[in-house]
Scaffold this motif. Structure first.
Motif, PDB file in Angstrom:
ATOM      1  N   TRP A  78       0.770  -1.398  -0.186  1.00 55.39           N
ATOM      2  CA  TRP A  78       0.068   0.100  -0.195  1.00 55.39           C
ATOM      3  C   TRP A  78       0.928   1.290   0.154  1.00 55.39           C
ATOM      4  CZ3 TRP A  78      -4.858   1.437  -1.130  1.00 55.39           C
ATOM      5  CH2 TRP A  78      -5.792   0.266  -1.089  1.00 55.39           C
ATOM      6  N   PHE A  81      -8.581  -4.809  -1.576  1.00 53.83           N
ATOM      7  CA  PHE A  81      -9.143  -3.260  -1.983  1.00 53.83           C
ATOM      8  C   PHE A  81      -7.737  -2.472  -2.596  1.00 53.83           C
ATOM      9  CE2 PHE A  81     -11.834  -3.577   1.746  1.00 53.83           C
ATOM     10  CZ  PHE A  81     -12.909  -3.077   1.160  1.00 53.83           C
ATOM     11  N   ILE A  94      -8.447  -3.161  -6.276  1.00 57.77           N
ATOM     12  CA  ILE A  94      -9.467  -2.249  -6.620  1.00 57.77           C
ATOM     13  C   ILE A  94      -9.016  -0.692  -6.958  1.00 57.77           C
ATOM     14  CG2 ILE A  94     -11.607  -1.159  -6.010  1.00 57.77           C
ATOM     15  CD1 ILE A  94     -12.371  -3.767  -4.606  1.00 57.77           C
ATOM     16  N   PHE A  95      -7.987  -0.384  -5.927  1.00 58.32           N
ATOM     17  CA  PHE A  95      -7.503   0.900  -5.901  1.00 58.32           C
ATOM     18  C   PHE A  95      -6.704   0.869  -7.275  1.00 58.32           C
ATOM     19  CE2 PHE A  95      -3.360   3.138  -5.289  1.00 58.32           C
ATOM     20  CZ  PHE A  95      -3.668   4.338  -4.762  1.00 58.32           C
TER      21      PHE A  95
END
Length: 296
Positions: free
Chosen positions: A31, A280, A283-284
């Motif tokens: 991330w 996620f 998806i990001f």
């Protein structure tokens, strides 16, 4: 003046334990890299969305404001100054071809193209805000904020041992090419643990100068520079002595090489929250390429 409390650089927030603390360090590193790479060639709205997403994540994680307020103050100040400088700067900072009007496609233009958004040309003042200068200002200020804030949140919620263990796990395929992965991880761990020692030495030297009540105006620029040069030499000497003490302590405890004296820093294990975070993350990046593209 307490550098160890005012600067959250390389410091780990032990309490409270948030859901960000429980995530696998490899997922959090993914991330972090995504936040650093996503602004490249992205639209202005996407860059601003990254800033908002970082703030929302830190609020939902329940990170105490006391851990962020010291750095957030100067970060917002620097970001705001960069935005103001960039927005009033000439739009030819990055010399690229910029159309002043839409291309002639033969279609009827419903809304006229407006390149100059704001202009002042009166009383000796000449200010002009264009779409290019606005985009440059948003890019520079949001990039600084995203870079510093995302790294700060990562260091606050991930211990140095977790960081090095995650990096060692991700770099393990490089062992086939005889890359010293374990030595690199150990060096990184010692470097992260050494940051508070550096801040402590700087703090002690600065306090020692303040207690002597030196009259800097009487010293002048030349003598003041000599004083700070002496302080810098003392700082370097103290840091080298600290490093030597750490090396001696490791040798006394029988540490020879990382391969023969391997230390299990942290047990890596993926949980349900980690899988949700990876979903996620996918998806990001899908949203980044679909929605966040920069249209020229």
């Amino acid at each position: 003046m307490d550098l160890l409390r005012s600067l959250p650089i390389g410091l780990y927030l032990e309490q409270p334990i948030t859901w960000l603390h429980r995530l696998d360090p490899r997922v959090k590193l993914g991330w972090l890299v995504s936040f650093l790479l996503a602004p490249i060639l992205a639209s202005a709205m996407w860059k601003l969305s990254l800033v908002g997403l970082l703030v929302i994540v830190s609020i939902l994680a329940g990170i105490p404001w006391r851990a962020l307020k010291q750095q957030m103050g100067w970060l917002l100040l620097v970001g705001g100054a960069i935005f103001l400088v960039g927005i009033f700067s000439p739009d030819s900072i990055n010399v690229t071809h910029q159309l002043r009007s839409p291309p002639d496609t033969g279609l009827e233009i419903v809304q006229p193209y407006q390149y100059v958004l704001f202009k002042i040309d009166a009383g000796g003042l000449h200010f002009k805000i264009t779409k290019k200068s606005l985009d440059n200002a948003i890019y520079a200020s949001s990039l600084i904020f995203t870079l510093v804030y995302s790294t700060t949140v990562y260091l606050l919620t991930t211990s140095p041992e977790e960081i090095t263990t995650g990096l060692e796990s991700l770099m393990s395929p490089l062992r086939r090419y005889k890359v010293p992965v374990t030595e690199i991880a150990l060096t990184l761990t010692l470097a992260l643990r050494f940051i508070p020692l550096v801040l402590e030495e700087i703090q002690n030297l600065v306090r020692s100068i303040y207690t002597r009540s030196i009259d800097w105006q009487k010293l002048g620029i030349k003598n003041s520079a000599k004083v700070w040069l002496t302080v810098s030499e003392k700082l370097l000497e103290n840091l080298l002595n600290r490093a030597e003490q750490i090396a001696i302590a490791m040798q006394v405890r029988g540490f020879t090489t990382p391969n023969t004296h391997k230390v299990e820093w942290h047990q890596l294990k993926l949980g349900k929250a980690d899988f949700f975070a990876m979903v996620f993350l996918f998806i990001f990046w899908a949203a980044r390429f679909i929605v966040g593209r920069q249209f020229v």
